[in-house]
Design an enzyme around this catalytic site. Structure first.
Site, PDB file in Angstrom:
ATOM      1  N   THR A  27       0.837  -1.214   0.000  1.00  0.00           N
ATOM      2  CA  THR A  27       0.000   0.000   0.000  1.00  0.00           C
ATOM      3  C   THR A  27       0.867   1.257   0.000  1.00  0.00           C
ATOM      4  OG1 THR A  27      -1.666  -1.206   1.265  1.00  0.00           O
ATOM      5  CG2 THR A  27      -1.828   1.190   1.285  1.00  0.00           C
ATOM      6  N   VAL A  28       1.824   1.313   0.922  1.00  0.00           N
ATOM      7  CA  VAL A  28       2.591   2.557   1.100  1.00  0.00           C
ATOM      8  C   VAL A  28       3.639   2.743  -0.004  1.00  0.00           C
ATOM      9  CG1 VAL A  28       4.083   3.834   2.686  1.00  0.00           C
ATOM     10  CG2 VAL A  28       2.169   2.499   3.593  1.00  0.00           C
ATOM     11  N   LYS A  68       6.444   2.375  11.867  1.00  0.00           N
ATOM     12  CA  LYS A  68       6.432   2.803  13.286  1.00  0.00           C
ATOM     13  C   LYS A  68       6.889   1.728  14.249  1.00  0.00           C
ATOM     14  CE  LYS A  68       2.450   1.695  11.560  1.00  0.00           C
ATOM     15  NZ  LYS A  68       1.290   2.116  10.846  1.00  0.00           N
ATOM     16  N   GLU A  92       7.629  11.329   9.296  1.00  0.00           N
ATOM     17  CA  GLU A  92       6.265  11.872   9.390  1.00  0.00           C
ATOM     18  C   GLU A  92       5.210  10.782   9.192  1.00  0.00           C
ATOM     19  OE1 GLU A  92       3.758  14.106  10.397  1.00  0.00           O
ATOM     20  OE2 GLU A  92       5.218  15.587   9.731  1.00  0.00           O
ATOM     21  N   ASP A 116      -0.225  -0.625  17.598  1.00  0.00           N
ATOM     22  CA  ASP A 116       0.107   0.375  16.586  1.00  0.00           C
ATOM     23  C   ASP A 116       0.002   1.794  17.187  1.00  0.00           C
ATOM     24  OD1 ASP A 116       0.397   0.961  13.517  1.00  0.00           O
ATOM     25  OD2 ASP A 116      -1.287   2.189  14.165  1.00  0.00           O
ATOM     26  N   LYS A 136       3.019   4.658  17.935  1.00  0.00           N
ATOM     27  CA  LYS A 136       2.899   6.052  17.480  1.00  0.00           C
ATOM     28  C   LYS A 136       3.018   7.013  18.658  1.00  0.00           C
ATOM     29  CE  LYS A 136       0.145   4.790  13.472  1.00  0.00           C
ATOM     30  NZ  LYS A 136      -1.191   4.422  12.992  1.00  0.00           N
TER      31      LYS A 136
HETATM   32  P1  NAP Z   1       2.024  -4.035   2.833  1.00  0.00           P
HETATM   33  O1  NAP Z   1       0.932  -3.582   1.943  1.00  0.00           O
HETATM   34  O2  NAP Z   1       1.887  -5.334   3.548  1.00  0.00           O
HETATM   35  O3  NAP Z   1       3.370  -4.032   1.969  1.00  0.00           O
HETATM   36  C1  NAP Z   1       4.579  -4.423   2.513  1.00  0.00           C
HETATM   37  C2  NAP Z   1       5.617  -4.455   1.415  1.00  0.00           C
HETATM   38  O4  NAP Z   1       6.881  -4.724   2.025  1.00  0.00           O
HETATM   39  C3  NAP Z   1       5.366  -5.531   0.380  1.00  0.00           C
HETATM   40  O5  NAP Z   1       5.635  -5.015  -0.902  1.00  0.00           O
HETATM   41  C4  NAP Z   1       6.381  -6.614   0.742  1.00  0.00           C
HETATM   42  O6  NAP Z   1       6.906  -7.308  -0.372  1.00  0.00           O
HETATM   43  C5  NAP Z   1       7.517  -5.781   1.303  1.00  0.00           C
HETATM   44  N1  NAP Z   1       8.340  -6.521   2.268  1.00  0.00           N
HETATM   45  C6  NAP Z   1       7.968  -7.062   3.445  1.00  0.00           C
HETATM   46  N2  NAP Z   1       9.037  -7.607   4.054  1.00  0.00           N
HETATM   47  C7  NAP Z   1      10.097  -7.410   3.237  1.00  0.00           C
HETATM   48  C8  NAP Z   1      11.465  -7.768   3.283  1.00  0.00           C
HETATM   49  N3  NAP Z   1      11.977  -8.427   4.326  1.00  0.00           N
HETATM   50  N4  NAP Z   1      12.276  -7.409   2.254  1.00  0.00           N
HETATM   51  C9  NAP Z   1      11.759  -6.731   1.202  1.00  0.00           C
HETATM   52  N5  NAP Z   1      10.468  -6.377   1.098  1.00  0.00           N
HETATM   53  C10 NAP Z   1       9.645  -6.713   2.095  1.00  0.00           C
HETATM   54  O7  NAP Z   1       2.305  -2.963   3.981  1.00  0.00           O
HETATM   55  P2  NAP Z   1       1.953  -1.408   3.938  1.00  0.00           P
HETATM   56  O8  NAP Z   1       0.561  -1.217   4.386  1.00  0.00           O
HETATM   57  O9  NAP Z   1       2.413  -0.832   2.648  1.00  0.00           O
HETATM   58  O10 NAP Z   1       2.888  -0.889   5.132  1.00  0.00           O
HETATM   59  C11 NAP Z   1       4.272  -0.751   4.986  1.00  0.00           C
HETATM   60  C12 NAP Z   1       4.836  -0.072   6.217  1.00  0.00           C
HETATM   61  O11 NAP Z   1       4.238   1.214   6.346  1.00  0.00           O
HETATM   62  C13 NAP Z   1       4.527  -0.797   7.524  1.00  0.00           C
HETATM   63  O12 NAP Z   1       5.619  -0.667   8.373  1.00  0.00           O
HETATM   64  C14 NAP Z   1       3.311  -0.048   8.064  1.00  0.00           C
HETATM   65  O13 NAP Z   1       3.244  -0.112   9.472  1.00  0.00           O
HETATM   66  C15 NAP Z   1       3.572   1.349   7.598  1.00  0.00           C
HETATM   67  N6  NAP Z   1       2.402   2.223   7.385  1.00  0.00           N
HETATM   68  C16 NAP Z   1       1.303   1.753   6.721  1.00  0.00           C
HETATM   69  C17 NAP Z   1       0.249   2.611   6.454  1.00  0.00           C
HETATM   70  C18 NAP Z   1      -0.976   2.159   5.691  1.00  0.00           C
HETATM   71  O14 NAP Z   1      -1.923   2.950   5.578  1.00  0.00           O
HETATM   72  N7  NAP Z   1      -1.009   0.956   5.159  1.00  0.00           N
HETATM   73  C19 NAP Z   1       0.315   3.935   6.868  1.00  0.00           C
HETATM   74  C20 NAP Z   1       1.460   4.399   7.548  1.00  0.00           C
HETATM   75  C21 NAP Z   1       2.485   3.517   7.797  1.00  0.00           C
HETATM   76  P3  NAP Z   1       6.019  -8.239  -1.323  1.00  0.00           P
HETATM   77  O15 NAP Z   1       5.155  -7.286  -2.087  1.00  0.00           O
HETATM   78  O16 NAP Z   1       7.006  -8.933  -2.150  1.00  0.00           O
HETATM   79  O17 NAP Z   1       5.230  -9.133  -0.411  1.00  0.00           O
HETATM   80  N1  HSE Z   2      -2.572   0.338  10.318  1.00  0.00           N
HETATM   81  C1  HSE Z   2      -2.356   1.726  10.541  1.00  0.00           C
HETATM   82  C2  HSE Z   2      -3.650   2.371  10.934  1.00  0.00           C
HETATM   83  C3  HSE Z   2      -1.790   2.359   9.297  1.00  0.00           C
HETATM   84  O1  HSE Z   2      -4.711   1.781  10.707  1.00  0.00           O
HETATM   85  O2  HSE Z   2      -3.632   3.479  11.500  1.00  0.00           O
HETATM   86  C4  HSE Z   2      -1.404   3.801   9.475  1.00  0.00           C
HETATM   87  O3  HSE Z   2      -0.325   3.944  10.350  1.00  0.00           O
END
Ligand code: NAP
Ligand code: HSE
Length: 415
Positions: free
Chosen positions: A13-14, A104, A128, A200, A204
């Protein structure tokens, strides 16, 4: 025109949000930086997944490929968990590469260490996006503490749990159905336990504490409770009293520089600024010594808001706007603690409550099914004594309206 070379770790997603933001806002970035921003490589884990990535971008599963990119300026980190992220980012900093992270869980633990490493290697760290999604809360704190002392922070910090509570209340969805929707929308963590059990929001809160106060409370002293015990009946009862459950993290620094932190669901009045914060929105309310209360609201999770936060961060970092804050102190001034609060108590409908209700001011009551909900105002000590003597009673405290000048009254939730 010269170029800023960047790489993205993770393409979920990110990671996709960052890539799209750079692509769609290239003109604005060029205007602000006088340089083109080029995504050179993306690190992923599973090479078999189908992805839509511009063929000019290298896609790899090996972090060493990223470090070998010539003249790499910035790494955006959007993968999951503490490791290997911490090791990757440490190596990047040691090579003189700036970092921007959304992670985080990793940053709450290793943030202080990464910031120190970055200082020693003359690079910057943007974080951020770790906290409150698209809301620029870290930047706001960094700006405010140049003059203000931050006294307290309260926030709805997890988009997934706010979304679940809103959907259960508004659409009558079950907890499981609402959680599933939040996963489909890309709000929830890979393991949603972190969202619904309050971890989570806890991470934060620690990052906010580090940024506002220059240090964190002892992790073991921060009480953490999620939303999994809240039922549709509780939400309905609250709504009949014009109250809503919100999952709130709070930090308070007292006159002796002690930091108290807590994460738990709490009830808010319909006059409270958090009452109308719905679905995936987050809110953060800060109290500064000069400015008073500042409350920020906005999207707390998802591809675009998080991509926006990371790219904004990147811009500030390249423009050299980040300086790291040392530990900040607080004037030794006594903080008034209120011991009265408002409470919703749940008892069995056939329970004798007249005997103890005289301890409190009864504001309202309703019966739902076999339970009676009583909305009272009274002393925390009386509530605690009552709950110890009457096992059948559950109580939830209400977060008082945030006053502009006075301290927030203490409210302790007891279950
Ligand atoms: P996600 O959709 O599960 O995507 C995670 C990505 O990381 C996938 O592309 C995965 O690869 C890759 N990955 C995981 N482990 C890895 C490793 N060891 N080496 C290389 N690539 C790896 O997660 P997300 O929602 O984007 O979140 C990513 C981070 O941002 C997390 O730490 C989360 O807490 C934070 N975050 C998320 C949001 C949100 O709204 N989702 C908001 C703020 C912060 P594959 O595609 O190959 O599986
Ligand atoms: N899983 C987190 C949330 C993503 O729902 O707030 C954003 O940090």
């Amino acid at each position: 025109m010269s170029v800023i070379n960047v790489a993205i770790l993770g393409f979920g997603t990110v990671g996709q949000g960052v890539c799209e933001a750079i692509e769609t806002h290239q003109d604005r970035l060029k205007e602000a930086l006088g340089k083109e921003v080029k995504v050179r490589a993306i690190l992923i884990k599973d090479p078999t997944k189908k992805r839509e990535i511009n063929p000019s971008i290298k896609v790899t599963t090996e972090f060493k490929d990223i470090l070998e990119i010539p003249d790499l300026h910035v790494i955006f980190e959007a993968i999951v968990g503490e490791e290997p992220c911490y090791t990757y980012l440490s190596e990047a900093i040691e090579k003189g590469i700036h970092i921007v992270t959304a992670n985080k869980a990793m940053f709450a633990k290793y943030g202080p260490d990464l910031l120190e490493k970055a200082l020693n290697h003359g690079v910057s760290v943007g974080f951020e996006a770790t906290t409150a999604g698209g809301i620029p809360v870290i930047g706001t704190i960094r700006q405010l503490i140049k003059v203000n002392e931050i006294r307290s922070i309260q926030g709805i910090l997890n988009g997934t749990s706010n979304f679940i509570l809103s959907q259960m209340r508004k659409q009558g969805l079950s907890f499981e159905a609402a959680l599933k929707q939040s996963q489909e929308k890309g709000y929830a963590e890979a393991d949603p336990t972190s969202d619904i059990e309050g971890y989570d929001a806890f991470y934060k809160l620690l990052i906010l504490s580090q940024t506002a106060f220059g240090r964190q409370p002892e992790w073991k002293d921060v009480r953490r409770k999620g939303i999994t015990h809240l039922t549709a009946e509780w939400l309905q009862a609250a709504e009949s009293f014009r109250l809503r459950f919100k999952h709130v993290g709070s930090l308070e620094r007292d006159g002796f520089n002690r930091i108290k932190g807590e994460v738990k669901p709490i009830l808010v009045h319909d006059t409270h600024p958090f009452y109308g914060v719905e679905d995936v929105e987050n809110a953060v309310s800060l109290k500064g010594s000069l400015v008073g209360r500042v409350t920020l609201l906005g999207p707390g999770a998802g591809k675009r808001p998080t991509g926006s936060a990371m790219v904004e961060d990147f811009l500030s970092l390249i423009q050299g706007k980040y300086t790291d804050s040392p530990e900040s102190t607080v004037h030794n001034e006594e903080i008034r603690e209120g011991s009265s609060g408002q409470w919703v108590l749940r008892v069995r409908a056939n329970e004798e409550y007249q005997s103890w209700i005289t301890l409190f001011t009864l504001k309202d009551r309703i019966q739902l099914g076999s339970h009676l909900y009583v909305f009272v105002e009274g002393k925390k000590e009386d509530i605690e004594a009552l709950l110890q003597s009457q096992e059948q009673i559950q109580a939830v405290s209400i977060l008082d309206e945030i006053p502009l000048e006075n301290e927030v009254k203490e409210g302790v939730a007891v279950y």
